[in-house]
Design an enzyme around this catalytic site. Structure first.
Site, short mmCIF file in Angstrom:
data_model
loop_
_atom_site.label_atom_id
_atom_site.label_comp_id
_atom_site.label_asym_id
_atom_site.label_seq_id
_atom_site.Cartn_x
_atom_site.Cartn_y
_atom_site.Cartn_z
N ASN A 9 37.34 27.68 46.00
CA ASN A 9 36.07 27.63 45.26
C ASN A 9 34.97 27.86 46.29
O ASN A 9 34.63 26.96 47.05
CB ASN A 9 35.92 26.26 44.58
CG ASN A 9 34.55 26.09 43.94
OD1 ASN A 9 33.78 27.06 43.83
ND2 ASN A 9 34.24 24.87 43.54
N TRP A 10 34.46 29.10 46.31
CA TRP A 10 33.45 29.44 47.32
C TRP A 10 32.10 28.76 47.03
O TRP A 10 31.23 28.75 47.90
CB TRP A 10 33.25 30.96 47.38
CG TRP A 10 34.40 31.73 47.93
CD1 TRP A 10 35.61 31.24 48.36
CD2 TRP A 10 34.45 33.15 48.14
NE1 TRP A 10 36.40 32.27 48.81
CE2 TRP A 10 35.73 33.46 48.69
CE3 TRP A 10 33.56 34.20 47.91
CZ2 TRP A 10 36.11 34.76 49.01
CZ3 TRP A 10 33.94 35.49 48.23
CH2 TRP A 10 35.21 35.77 48.78
N LYS A 11 31.91 28.25 45.83
CA LYS A 11 30.61 27.69 45.43
C LYS A 11 29.52 28.74 45.71
O LYS A 11 29.78 29.93 45.58
CB LYS A 11 30.36 26.36 46.14
CG LYS A 11 31.56 25.40 45.97
CD LYS A 11 31.25 23.99 46.32
CE LYS A 11 32.50 23.14 46.11
NZ LYS A 11 32.27 21.72 46.22
N HIS A 94 33.23 22.03 36.44
CA HIS A 94 33.20 21.49 37.80
C HIS A 94 32.20 20.35 37.84
O HIS A 94 31.17 20.39 37.16
CB HIS A 94 32.82 22.59 38.80
CG HIS A 94 33.00 22.14 40.22
ND1 HIS A 94 32.06 21.37 40.86
CD2 HIS A 94 34.02 22.31 41.10
CE1 HIS A 94 32.51 21.09 42.08
NE2 HIS A 94 33.69 21.65 42.25
N GLU A 96 29.97 19.60 39.81
CA GLU A 96 28.59 20.01 40.14
C GLU A 96 27.89 20.57 38.91
O GLU A 96 26.67 20.43 38.77
CB GLU A 96 28.63 21.01 41.31
CG GLU A 96 28.96 20.29 42.62
CD GLU A 96 29.70 21.12 43.66
OE1 GLU A 96 29.71 22.36 43.54
OE2 GLU A 96 30.29 20.51 44.58
N GLU A 165 39.60 16.37 40.39
CA GLU A 165 38.73 16.32 41.57
C GLU A 165 37.89 15.04 41.52
O GLU A 165 36.86 14.99 40.84
CB GLU A 165 37.79 17.52 41.59
CG GLU A 165 38.49 18.85 41.72
CD GLU A 165 37.57 19.92 42.32
OE1 GLU A 165 37.99 20.54 43.29
OE2 GLU A 165 36.45 20.09 41.81
N GLY A 171 33.56 17.46 49.12
CA GLY A 171 32.63 17.80 50.19
C GLY A 171 32.27 16.62 51.08
O GLY A 171 31.34 16.70 51.88
N SER A 209 38.05 17.68 49.32
CA SER A 209 38.31 17.63 50.77
C SER A 209 39.75 17.91 51.12
O SER A 209 40.28 17.36 52.10
CB SER A 209 37.84 16.28 51.35
OG SER A 209 36.44 16.12 51.16
N GLY A 230 37.37 23.71 48.32
CA GLY A 230 35.99 24.16 48.51
C GLY A 230 35.76 24.59 49.95
O GLY A 230 36.09 25.71 50.34
N GLY A 231 35.22 23.68 50.75
CA GLY A 231 34.82 24.00 52.12
C GLY A 231 35.88 24.74 52.93
O GLY A 231 35.57 25.74 53.59
P1 PGA Z 1 35.73 20.48 48.80
O1 PGA Z 1 35.35 20.99 47.35
O2 PGA Z 1 37.13 21.00 49.10
O3 PGA Z 1 34.70 21.06 49.71
O4 PGA Z 1 35.71 18.99 48.76
C1 PGA Z 1 36.28 21.06 46.30
C2 PGA Z 1 35.61 21.50 45.03
O5 PGA Z 1 34.48 21.07 44.76
O6 PGA Z 1 36.18 22.31 44.26
#
Ligand code: PGA
Length: 247
Positions: A9-11, A94, A96, A165, A171, A209, A230-231
Site C-alpha cells: 500500500n503505497w499510500k 482503509h 485512514e 489492520e 505506521g 508495521s 505500507g512503509g
Molecule cells: P504500515 O501500513 O505497514 O506502514 O504500518 C500498513 C497499512 O496502512 O496498510
C-alpha cells in the site's frame, strides 16, 4: 493450499521516476516468488504502473473506489474506470479513509460491492483503535465492520480479501504479536464460515508495521494468508524480504 498474498500500500507516495525504479526492482526480485504480489498505487499512477507491471508477477491495485457507478461526483473514481487500467485489487475502508474521510461501515460495504461488480477484488480493511483494544472491544469492532460487508455482498463474500489492520499498529512500528493477530484472524475466519461454504478461499491479510524482521512469524500463523504492507512496501529490499517469507 492457496498462495499467500503480499500487497503493498503505497499510500500517497511516489513519483513517475521513483515508481519506475521501485517496480523495476520488485519485478526483478519477485520473479521466483511463491506467493501472489500486488501494489496498490495512487490513482494518477495507475496507467503508468499498469505498463510497468505488465508481463511481471505483480498485480495492480488501487487505494479507493467510489460507491457510485457514474455521474456528478467530482473527484471520485468509479470501479469501471479502475478496471480499464487492469486493476485487479482495490483497498476499501482503509483506517485512514475511515478516520480522515468519515467512511462508515455501510459506505465501505457499498464500495466493496461496486468493486466486485466491476470484476475487481476489494481488499476490505478492518481493525480496532488502541482505545477499543484497551476497552476489550477488538472482536466486537472487527466483527461489526465485516458484518456490514457480508450483509451487503451476500454470496459474493468469498470473492473478497480481508485485511486485519489494528489501527494502533499502522505506521507506528508497533506490530500485533503473531498470536494476537492469529486470534483476531480466527474470529474473522469463523465469521466468514458462518456466511459462506468457501471461507477457506478468502485471504485474510495482516497489516500494521509488517516488515522484513517480523513477516516470517506473522505469515506462519494458520489464518494469516498474507500481508498488507505500507512503509516497507516502498523499500524494495524490505518488500522483497517479506515476499520471500511468504508461501
Ligand atoms: P504500515 O501500513 O505497514 O506502514 O504500518 C500498513 C497499512 O496502512 O496498510
Amino acid at each position: 493450499m492457496k498462495k499467500q498474498l503480499i500487497a503493498g500500500n503505497w499510500k500517497m507516495n511516489g513519483s513517475l521516476q521513483s515508481n519506475a525504479a521501485l517496480v523495476a526492482a520488485l519485478a526483478a526480485g519477485a520473479g521466483s516468488a511463491q506467493c501472489l504480489v500486488a501494489v496498490c498505487v495512487p490513482a494518477p499512477y495507475l496507467a503508468q504502473v499498469q505498463l510497468l507491471v505488465a508481463g511481471t508477477r505483480i498485480d495492480l491495485g488501487a487505494q479507493d473506489v467510489s460507491q457510485h457507478e457514474s455521474g456528478a461526483f467530482t473527484g471520485e473514481m468509479s470501479a469501471g474506470m479502475l478496471r480499464e487500467f487492469a486493476t485487479r485489487y482495490c483497498l476499501v475502508g482503509h483506517s485512514e479513509r475511515r478516520q480522515y474521510h468519515g467512511e462508515t461501515d455501510a459506505l465501505v460495504a457499498t464500495k466493496a460491492q461496486r468493486a466486485l461488480a466491476a470484476g475487481i477484488t476489494p481488499i476490505v480493511c478492518v481493525g480496532e483503535t488502541l482505545a477499543e483494544r484497551d476497552a476489550g472491544r477488538t472482536e466486537e469492532v472487527v466483527k461489526r465492520q465485516l458484518a456490514a460487508v457480508i450483509h451487503t455482498n451476500g454470496h459474493c463474500i468469498s470473492e473478497i480479501v480481508v485485511a486485519y489492520e489494528p489501527v494502533w499498529a499502522i505506521g507506528t512500528g508497533k506490530t500485533a504479536s503473531p498470536e494476537e493477530a492469529q486470534q483476531v484472524h480466527a474470529v474473522l475466519r469463523a465469521q466468514l464460515q458462518a456466511a459462506t461454504a468457501h471461507a477457506d478461499r478468502v485471504h485474510i491479510l495482516y497489516g500494521g508495521s509488517m516488515n522484513a524482521a517480523n513477516a516470517a512469524q506473522l505469515l506462519s500463523q494458520p489464518d494469516i494468508d498474507g500481508g498488507l504492507v505500507g512503509g516497507a512496501s516502498l523499500k524494495p529490499a524490505d518488500f522483497l524480504s517479506i515476499i520471500a517469507a511468504a508461501r
